[in-house]
Design a protein around this motif. Structure first.
Motif, PDB file in Angstrom:
ATOM      1  N   SER A  33       0.829  -1.200   0.000  1.00 39.68           N
ATOM      2  CA  SER A  33       0.000   0.000   0.000  1.00 39.68           C
ATOM      3  C   SER A  33       0.866   1.254   0.000  1.00 39.68           C
ATOM      4  O   SER A  33       0.725   2.125  -0.861  1.00 39.68           O
ATOM      5  CB  SER A  33      -0.915  -0.014   1.226  1.00 39.68           C
ATOM      6  OG  SER A  33      -1.716   1.138   1.267  1.00 39.68           O
ATOM      7  N   GLY A 274      -5.430   1.453   2.546  1.00 40.72           N
ATOM      8  CA  GLY A 274      -5.201   0.262   1.734  1.00 40.72           C
ATOM      9  C   GLY A 274      -4.928  -0.969   2.559  1.00 40.72           C
ATOM     10  O   GLY A 274      -5.522  -2.032   2.350  1.00 40.72           O
ATOM     11  N   LEU A 278      -7.312  -4.602   3.366  1.00 44.76           N
ATOM     12  CA  LEU A 278      -6.780  -5.914   3.005  1.00 44.76           C
ATOM     13  C   LEU A 278      -6.564  -6.780   4.247  1.00 44.76           C
ATOM     14  O   LEU A 278      -6.877  -7.973   4.248  1.00 44.76           O
ATOM     15  CB  LEU A 278      -5.463  -5.752   2.248  1.00 44.76           C
ATOM     16  CG  LEU A 278      -4.827  -7.051   1.743  1.00 44.76           C
ATOM     17  CD1 LEU A 278      -5.776  -7.787   0.815  1.00 44.76           C
ATOM     18  CD2 LEU A 278      -3.503  -6.775   1.059  1.00 44.76           C
ATOM     19  N   ASP A 281      -9.838  -8.134   5.543  1.00 41.16           N
ATOM     20  CA  ASP A 281     -10.327  -9.220   4.688  1.00 41.16           C
ATOM     21  C   ASP A 281      -9.637 -10.531   5.043  1.00 41.16           C
ATOM     22  O   ASP A 281     -10.279 -11.580   5.178  1.00 41.16           O
ATOM     23  CB  ASP A 281     -10.090  -8.863   3.222  1.00 41.16           C
ATOM     24  CG  ASP A 281     -10.638  -9.905   2.270  1.00 41.16           C
ATOM     25  OD1 ASP A 281     -11.693 -10.493   2.554  1.00 41.16           O
ATOM     26  OD2 ASP A 281      -9.998 -10.140   1.227  1.00 41.16           O
ATOM     27  N   ARG A 386     -18.494   0.565  -3.390  1.00 42.19           N
ATOM     28  CA  ARG A 386     -17.375   0.041  -4.174  1.00 42.19           C
ATOM     29  C   ARG A 386     -16.130  -0.010  -3.311  1.00 42.19           C
ATOM     30  O   ARG A 386     -15.938   0.827  -2.423  1.00 42.19           O
ATOM     31  CB  ARG A 386     -17.127   0.922  -5.397  1.00 42.19           C
ATOM     32  CG  ARG A 386     -18.232   0.913  -6.419  1.00 42.19           C
ATOM     33  CD  ARG A 386     -17.861   1.761  -7.624  1.00 42.19           C
ATOM     34  NE  ARG A 386     -16.669   1.250  -8.308  1.00 42.19           N
ATOM     35  CZ  ARG A 386     -16.111   1.834  -9.363  1.00 42.19           C
ATOM     36  NH1 ARG A 386     -16.629   2.967  -9.849  1.00 42.19           N
ATOM     37  NH2 ARG A 386     -15.046   1.303  -9.931  1.00 42.19           N
ATOM     38  N   GLU A 387     -15.281  -0.981  -3.576  1.00 42.40           N
ATOM     39  CA  GLU A 387     -14.018  -1.054  -2.858  1.00 42.40           C
ATOM     40  C   GLU A 387     -13.179   0.181  -3.159  1.00 42.40           C
ATOM     41  O   GLU A 387     -13.120   0.641  -4.305  1.00 42.40           O
ATOM     42  CB  GLU A 387     -13.257  -2.311  -3.270  1.00 42.40           C
ATOM     43  CG  GLU A 387     -11.972  -2.533  -2.502  1.00 42.40           C
ATOM     44  CD  GLU A 387     -11.330  -3.866  -2.827  1.00 42.40           C
ATOM     45  OE1 GLU A 387     -11.377  -4.772  -1.973  1.00 42.40           O
ATOM     46  OE2 GLU A 387     -10.791  -4.007  -3.950  1.00 42.40           O
ATOM     47  N   SER A 388     -12.528   0.712  -2.151  1.00 40.32           N
ATOM     48  CA  SER A 388     -11.742   1.930  -2.347  1.00 40.32           C
ATOM     49  C   SER A 388     -10.548   1.665  -3.260  1.00 40.32           C
ATOM     50  O   SER A 388     -10.034   0.542  -3.339  1.00 40.32           O
ATOM     51  CB  SER A 388     -11.242   2.459  -0.995  1.00 40.32           C
ATOM     52  OG  SER A 388     -10.210   1.637  -0.487  1.00 40.32           O
ATOM     53  N   ALA A 389     -10.104   2.711  -3.907  1.00 40.65           N
ATOM     54  CA  ALA A 389      -8.941   2.584  -4.790  1.00 40.65           C
ATOM     55  C   ALA A 389      -7.705   2.158  -4.012  1.00 40.65           C
ATOM     56  O   ALA A 389      -6.870   1.398  -4.511  1.00 40.65           O
ATOM     57  CB  ALA A 389      -8.686   3.917  -5.500  1.00 40.65           C
ATOM     58  N   VAL A 391      -7.492   0.176  -1.373  1.00 38.63           N
ATOM     59  CA  VAL A 391      -7.514  -1.269  -1.128  1.00 38.63           C
ATOM     60  C   VAL A 391      -7.262  -2.022  -2.424  1.00 38.63           C
ATOM     61  O   VAL A 391      -6.516  -3.012  -2.454  1.00 38.63           O
ATOM     62  CB  VAL A 391      -8.843  -1.699  -0.484  1.00 38.63           C
ATOM     63  CG1 VAL A 391      -8.880  -3.222  -0.301  1.00 38.63           C
ATOM     64  CG2 VAL A 391      -9.051  -1.004   0.858  1.00 38.63           C
ATOM     65  N   ALA A 392      -7.863  -1.571  -3.505  1.00 33.23           N
ATOM     66  CA  ALA A 392      -7.668  -2.231  -4.801  1.00 33.23           C
ATOM     67  C   ALA A 392      -6.198  -2.230  -5.200  1.00 33.23           C
ATOM     68  O   ALA A 392      -5.687  -3.226  -5.733  1.00 33.23           O
ATOM     69  CB  ALA A 392      -8.523  -1.550  -5.864  1.00 33.23           C
ATOM     70  N   ILE A 393      -5.495  -1.125  -4.938  1.00 32.78           N
ATOM     71  CA  ILE A 393      -4.068  -1.045  -5.253  1.00 32.78           C
ATOM     72  C   ILE A 393      -3.292  -2.070  -4.420  1.00 32.78           C
ATOM     73  O   ILE A 393      -2.397  -2.758  -4.926  1.00 32.78           O
ATOM     74  CB  ILE A 393      -3.543   0.379  -4.989  1.00 32.78           C
ATOM     75  CG1 ILE A 393      -4.058   1.346  -6.066  1.00 32.78           C
ATOM     76  CG2 ILE A 393      -2.014   0.406  -4.939  1.00 32.78           C
ATOM     77  CD1 ILE A 393      -3.792   2.802  -5.759  1.00 32.78           C
ATOM     78  N   ARG A 395      -4.320  -4.841  -3.241  1.00 32.62           N
ATOM     79  CA  ARG A 395      -4.626  -6.198  -3.706  1.00 32.62           C
ATOM     80  C   ARG A 395      -3.777  -6.614  -4.908  1.00 32.62           C
ATOM     81  O   ARG A 395      -3.799  -7.787  -5.303  1.00 32.62           O
ATOM     82  CB  ARG A 395      -6.109  -6.302  -4.096  1.00 32.62           C
ATOM     83  CG  ARG A 395      -7.052  -6.380  -2.927  1.00 32.62           C
ATOM     84  CD  ARG A 395      -8.451  -6.781  -3.382  1.00 32.62           C
ATOM     85  NE  ARG A 395      -9.397  -6.659  -2.298  1.00 32.62           N
ATOM     86  CZ  ARG A 395      -9.540  -7.547  -1.320  1.00 32.62           C
ATOM     87  NH1 ARG A 395      -8.774  -8.630  -1.306  1.00 32.62           N
ATOM     88  NH2 ARG A 395     -10.427  -7.349  -0.371  1.00 32.62           N
TER      89      ARG A 395
END
Length: 416
Positions: A33, A274, A278, A281, A386-389, A391-393, A395
């Motif tokens: 992150s 971020g 994660l 989860d 929506r999942e935040s940007a 967190v997506a990064i 992942r």
């Protein structure tokens, strides 16, 4: 004065044995992150400088803490390797360190699998060199010097891999020689070494508890966490949480050296968001939880950003389906400016990300934010977010879905 009880004491020994390696892995993924936002702000070279600074400041501090907690003394190669096995920089299996001890002053380690390399290789050779050369050279030495200031860690071979599928992916030699001059103390070392996180007192391990209460004795090929006692696992979990905070304090110091205060705070908040999502989860999956209020409260109680309790002072309540956090402003974490200090009524994105890893409909609301206490309630929206940007990064890492395996009984690598 009696010790502040640990929230991890509520979990069974079996559950903690599964949770501790999760916490080690999630500590490692903090950089997936943080470094993404460092690259955006400072470029590849600046990112490497931030990574070097944060690990050099944090790893000697938490390595010494873990040695004291688990009772493995000494100043030789074996002790250095034990420290690596309990370091967020080397989470088990994801960073698959293998060891050989030749004698007190000499040994080698190599990685049969490197999750960090799996993440970086697709980005190109320049990024591989940044990680495996520029960052690892000074940071490996910084970790080793916590055990012996005359230790040096030098590569036998390392990426870029040639051939591309070379195994092991890298190999390193550790040598202790009194002729080696100790490296200079980093300029900002005291900012982390003298932090409240570094000085936080935790409850001692109960040696009468069933199971292993320390890591005295031989170096083992792997640590099987199920062999540790419940008391030891509670302490391990709390020490690993402090590793998360200490690394983030190092990150904050490094980022502040390159940016003004508002910019640095914004970058660290993105890092927090971020990894918070994660980590939540992975905790939810590890504990096999659902998505209701009880599940959210359990994830909050286990989340390293909110632990250990003697450092953060954060209360987690769950009454009549309402989950509430009470975040004090007089804790060690607040004094340090650690993750909890970044939360205020206008900046709850890390808590949103955390909660939405349990159920994408959860959201956080500040119900009170006076000078002494921030109170946050969690509610359910009608539709999922929506999942935040951020967190997506995070992942992007192969660590997001990494699965631990049972390797059976570990083998002793040294004779005591």
């Amino acid at each position: 004065m009696s010790a502040i009880p640990s929230r991890y004491a509520r979990f069974s020994r079996q559950t903690l044995a599964a949770l501790v390696p999760e916490l080690l892995l999630c500590g490692h993924l903090i950089d997936r992150s943080g470094m993404a936002h460092s690259i955006a702000a400072f470029g590849r070279t600046g990112m490497a400088e931030v990574a070097i600074e944060e690990w050099r400041l944090a790893s000697p501090v938490y390595t010494r803490r873990m040695r004291r907690a688990l009772g493995f003394a000494g100043d030789g190669v074996e002790t250095i390797f034990k420290g690596l096995q309990l370091d967020i920089g080397a989470p088990p299996q994801f960073m698959d360190f293998r060891f050989r001890v030749d004698d007190h002053e000499h040994g080698e380690f190599w990685l049969d699998h490197c999750g960090a390399l799996a993440d970086v290789e697709p980005m190109g050779e320049d990024f591989v060199v940044s990680m495996c050369h520029d960052i690892e050279d000074p940071t490996f030495d910084a970790t080793a010097l916590a055990t012996n200031p005359h230790a040096r860690v030098r590569p036998i071979h390392r990426p870029p891999r040639r051939p591309a599928d070379r195994r092991p992916v890298c190999a390193w030699r550790v040598t202790i020689d009194a002729a080696n001059e100790p490296p200079p103390v980093p300029r900002n070392a005291a900012l982390v070494a003298e932090s409240a996180a570094a000085r936080t007192e935790l409850a001692p391990i109960d040696p009468s508890d069933d199971g292993r209460s320390d890591y005295a004795g031989p170096l083992l090929s792997d640590l099987r966490f199920a062999d540790f006692s419940h008391s030891a696992l509670v302490r391990l979990a709390e020490e690993v949480c402090l590793q998360h905070h200490l690394l983030t304090l190092g990150f904050l110091v490094a980022v502040r050296a390159k940016a003004d205060a508002p910019t640095a705070t914004a970058i660290v908040r993105k890092q927090f968001t971020g990894i918070a999502g994660l980590t939540a989860d992975r905790i939810r999956r590890c504990l096999r939880l659902g998505d209701d209020a009880d599940a959210l409260a359990t994830v909050l109680a286990a989340h390293p950003a909110l632990n250990p309790l003697p450092y953060t002072g954060i209360a987690v309540d769950n009454a009549d389906g309402t989950v509430r956090l009470r975040i004090p402003r007089n804790s060690g974490a607040s004094t340090d400016g650690a993750w909890p200090a970044l939360l205020d009524p206008e900046h709850l994105a890390p808590l949103d990300a955390l909660a939405r890893a349990v159920n994408p409909r959860w959201f956080a609301t500040a119900v009170d934010g006076d000078d002494g206490l921030l109170t946050v309630d969690f509610g359910l929206a009608d539709e999922p977010f929506r999942e935040s940007a951020e967190v997506a990064i995070t992942r992007f890492s192969t660590g997001a879905d990494f699965a631990f395996t049972d390797r059976g009984k570990p083998l002793p690598l040294t004779v005591v």
